[in-house]
Design an enzyme around this catalytic site. Structure first.
Site, PDB file in Angstrom:
ATOM      1  NE  ARG A  16      16.397 -33.791 -15.602  1.00  0.00           N
ATOM      2  CZ  ARG A  16      16.970 -35.028 -16.584  1.00  0.00           C
ATOM      3  NH1 ARG A  16      16.935 -35.733 -15.829  1.00  0.00           N
ATOM      4  NH2 ARG A  16      16.904 -34.930 -17.471  1.00  0.00           N
ATOM      5  CG  ASP A  17      20.509 -34.098 -18.169  1.00  0.00           C
ATOM      6  OD1 ASP A  17      21.439 -35.253 -17.708  1.00  0.00           O
ATOM      7  OD2 ASP A  17      20.406 -34.550 -19.083  1.00  0.00           O
ATOM      8  CG  HIS A 210      18.483 -34.605 -24.044  1.00  0.00           C
ATOM      9  ND1 HIS A 210      17.890 -33.913 -22.954  1.00  0.00           N
ATOM     10  CD2 HIS A 210      19.294 -34.899 -23.903  1.00  0.00           C
ATOM     11  CE1 HIS A 210      18.459 -33.619 -22.101  1.00  0.00           C
ATOM     12  NE2 HIS A 210      19.415 -34.804 -22.558  1.00  0.00           N
ATOM     13  CG  HIS A 212      24.006 -36.820 -23.797  1.00  0.00           C
ATOM     14  ND1 HIS A 212      24.161 -37.485 -21.970  1.00  0.00           N
ATOM     15  CD2 HIS A 212      22.655 -36.140 -23.631  1.00  0.00           C
ATOM     16  CE1 HIS A 212      23.499 -37.161 -21.574  1.00  0.00           C
ATOM     17  NE2 HIS A 212      22.183 -36.313 -22.109  1.00  0.00           N
ATOM     18  CB  CYS A 243      24.406 -41.696 -18.785  1.00  0.00           C
ATOM     19  SG  CYS A 243      23.407 -42.972 -18.981  1.00  0.00           S
ATOM     20  CG  ASN A 252      22.922 -32.806 -21.375  1.00  0.00           C
ATOM     21  OD1 ASN A 252      22.119 -33.075 -21.110  1.00  0.00           O
ATOM     22  ND2 ASN A 252      23.235 -32.863 -20.417  1.00  0.00           N
TER      23      ASN A 252
HETATM   24 ZN    ZN Z   1      20.828 -35.317 -21.478  1.00  0.00          ZN
END
Ligand code: ZN
Length: 314
Positions: A16-17, A210, A212, A243, A252
């Site tokens: 997903r990310d 979470h 990055h 992002c 990430n």
């Molecule tokens: Zn992330």
């Protein structure tokens, strides 16, 4: 230093990310094969996709097809990210294929407005309704707070504000809260202080970090979180994801790097690193480029003893 946990849980968020931030759209069959390979590597928590509007994130327009096609062992807890009640209703048409939902908002008003076009208060009430509905379907709810350690628009985000939002999510039925360092602004001391306060303030909630690796501090932040008892992490194979703000930011923390570090420290993950590396290599071939994970390039620590007779370097 406090004692580190003997084992941790890792949720793989790459499907997903990761894929939502790739310039190209990955074919559905390839996504499905990859998700199944990640499960085969021992990942027991996988975020499969997101039910966002296809015109906003075309890379995940095949969310329904992915869920229908994927076959996962029973011990895998699959989650989908839902932005709102509408996304949840679409996901529920495939209810049998997942066990958890992740609902998200930002800790900064500006980031939340740019990301989902709502105020924090509007997001919180929307997530309240979304979690209530999800729970009637027997789904486990995770609330994810983006920009929890800093916002590219507003700078430092007060920890009290983040913990206040976390409490509201817990009150709404989230049994797990993920704290996202969305643009890699966290440092280890900040992380340690934050999670120590979060543990004290939210004793009954599973706290998930979470991070990055935008500024190369991702694994240092993991260690800081481990030292104050965090046992749950989210990461992405190949260091995919990220992002779009700031432009060019990396993603990430890489699952391979995280798993390698934890295993070398004697912390169990249940994941087979070599099988995971094989899965990431599949993705490198698919995308036709190298991915960012260090361990993917260097191999596991044990491999450094072989085939490396020369040259002598320091
Ligand atoms: Zn992330």
């Amino acid at each position: 230093m406090s004692e580190l946990p003997a084992q941790v849980r890792i949720r793989e968020v790459g499907p997903r990310d990761g894929f939502q931030n790739e310039p190209e759209v990955i074919p559905t069959a390839d996504k499905v094969a990859l998700i199944e390979a990640l499960a085969h590597a021992g990942l027991r928590r996988i975020e499969l996709t997101s039910f966002v509007r296809a015109d906003v994130i075309p890379q995940l327009a095949d969310a329904a097809e992915v869920l229908d096609a994927v076959r996962l062992p029973e011990e895998v807890s699959a989650s989908v990210l839902v932005p709102n009640e509408r996304g949840l209703e679409r996901a529920l048409e495939h209810r049998a294929k997942f066990q958890e939902i992740n609902g998200f908002l930002s800790a900064s008003e500006t980031h939340n407005a740019k990301n989902v076009g709502r105020s924090i208060e509007e997001s919180l009430s929307g997530l309240g309704r979304t979690f209530a509905r999800a729970r009637t379907e027997g789904l486990r709810c995770e609330g994810v707070i983006s920009t929890a350690f800093g916002c590219p628009y507003e700078g430092r985000v007060p920890p009290e504000r983040v913990l206040g939002i976390a409490q509201r999510l817990a009150d709404a039925g989230a049994v797990e809260i993920g704290f996202g360092d969305t643009t890699g602004m966290a440092n280890p001391l900040q992380v340690r202080d934050f999670f120590a306060a979060a543990r004290a303030g939210l004793p009954d909630v599973e706290l998930t970090a979470h991070f990055h690796n935008t500024r190369g501090q991702g694994l240092a932040n993991v260690l800081a979180a481990l030292e104050v008892g965090v046992e749950s992490f989210e990461s992405s194979f190949g260091e995919l994801g990220g992002c779009p703000v700031p432009v060019g930011a990396t993603g990430n923390i890489a699952t391979e790097d995280l798993v390698s570090m934890l295993h070398e420290m004697g912390i169990a993950t249940g994941i087979d690193l070599v099988t995971l590396i094989d899965a990431s290599c599949q993705v490198e071939r698919l995308l036709g480029r190298r991915l960012g994970s260090h361990v993917l390039t260097a191999g596991p620590v044990q491999w450094s003893h072989r085939d490396q007779a020369e040259p002598a370097t320091t």
